[in-house]
Design a protein around this motif. Structure first.
Motif: not given
Length: 337
Positions: A31-43, A65-71
């Motif tokens: 059920h995975d996606l491989l994501v090209e990570v564009k930004a992460v936040s630090v918690n 454990w926070d990210a936005a990117g492109i599949v």
């Protein structure tokens, strides 16, 4: 591929607290996606695990454990997204994190990124949005409050990442009266701007301040920090049979003062669903999809207040130090260049 990780627990000012490393591209599960990570936040979760979390023998621990990117690719059973889709998510604490060029994540805990945000803005939201949503609707179940009564929610530490989203969601999606706690002028203004009806000073007795607002008792309390120290105050202002939800990690939590009023206690950890692959796992996909709609409609605003460019060890060390300082308002995000 490039990533940022660590081999031993160190304070953030140690030269090996976080390191630039090379790792293999992750293999995808069904059920995975491989994501090209564009930004992460630090918690706070990142800083706690870096300082005290488990580290595999001879292998690096990758945080994030926070990210936005492109599949970029999908697993054999993944159906919700396709390559090229923009996504946001908070991930799974039992798997390598998103501080890497490419990241494998279960699509059932991933949502479509809001169209109105850039990657850095979007990365500021998933973990806090999921946590806040689960507090309101899964733990406290505020939507079940009697609408003929004037229910009250008290949010401690309301200027932080989770508090900033929780107040917005509660204001937009419920009819409850929201009271945040803050002590500085800057944080008071932030809390009011993000949905709270009133703000009280957590450094002073709560009950007199609430009475000045015409409030004798509160129905719900969301404890986002220093929960153990607030127990006597919570017990004093909570109505009988009220509900208390907390997310922090008190070493000693004396709940004795809650017994007389039969106050119920609810822990919230947004990683519970992915850790145990619960039957409600895909609820995180659904709530992130709903959150994207709320953001694009202007009902919820992002909480990015500090952006650092360059997804590398130096940038993440800077971000960890900001979070550990304990006085941030909103979120710090590290964006890939």
């Amino acid at each position: 591929m490039k990533a940022v990780g660590f081999y031993q627990n160190h304070p953030i000012d140690h030269s090996e607290a976080l390191q630039n490393i090379e790792i293999t591209t992750p293999e995808l599960r069904d059920h995975d996606l491989l994501v090209e990570v564009k930004a992460v936040s630090v918690n706070p979760a990142d800083t706690k695990i870096r300082a005290h979390g488990d580290v595999p023998n001879g292998a690096p621990r990758i945080l994030g454990w926070d990210a936005a990117g492109i599949v970029r690719a999908t697993g054999p059973l993944a159906t919700r997204f396709k390559p090229g889709d923009k996504v946001w998510y908070a991930g799974d604490i039992t798997r390598p994190g998103s501080n890497s060029e490419l990241h494998a994540v279960d699509e059932r805990i991933v949502g479509p990124m809001p169209q109105s945000l850039d990657f850095a803005q979007a990365a500021s939201l998933p973990l806090t949005a999921i946590t806040a949503w689960e507090i309101i609707f899964d733990r406290l179940r505020i939507h079940e409050a009697d609408p003929t009564e004037s229910a009250v929610l008290l949010v401690t530490g309301a200027a932080g990442g989770v508090g900033s989203i929780l107040t917005q969601l509660a204001r937009r999606l419920t009819g409850i009266t929201i009271i945040g706690t803050a002590s500085r002028t800057q944080t008071r203004d932030w809390v009011l701007a993000h949905g709270a009806h009133h703000v009280i000073n957590h450094r002073e007795p709560w009950a007199p301040q609430l009475l000045e607002l015409g409030i004798k008792e509160v129905d719900f309390v969301s404890g986002l920090n220093e929960s153990a120290s607030y127990v006597p105050q919570i017990a004093a202002v909570m109505r009988p049979e009220g509900k208390f939800a907390l997310i922090d990690d008190p070493k000693d939590l004396d709940i004795g003062p809650f017994k007389t009023k039969s106050i119920s206690i609810h822990w919230e950890l947004m990683y519970t669903r992915p850790i145990f692959t619960t039957r409600t796992l895909s609820r995180q996909h659904a709530l992130l999809r709903r959150m994207a709609e709320l953001v694009d409609r202007g009902d919820v605003v992002h909480t990015l207040t500090r952006r650092i460019d360059g997804l590398n060890a130096a940038s993440l060390v800077q971000a960890h130090a900001l979070v550990e300082a304990g006085n941030m308002i909103g979120k710090v995000v590290v964006a890939a260049q």
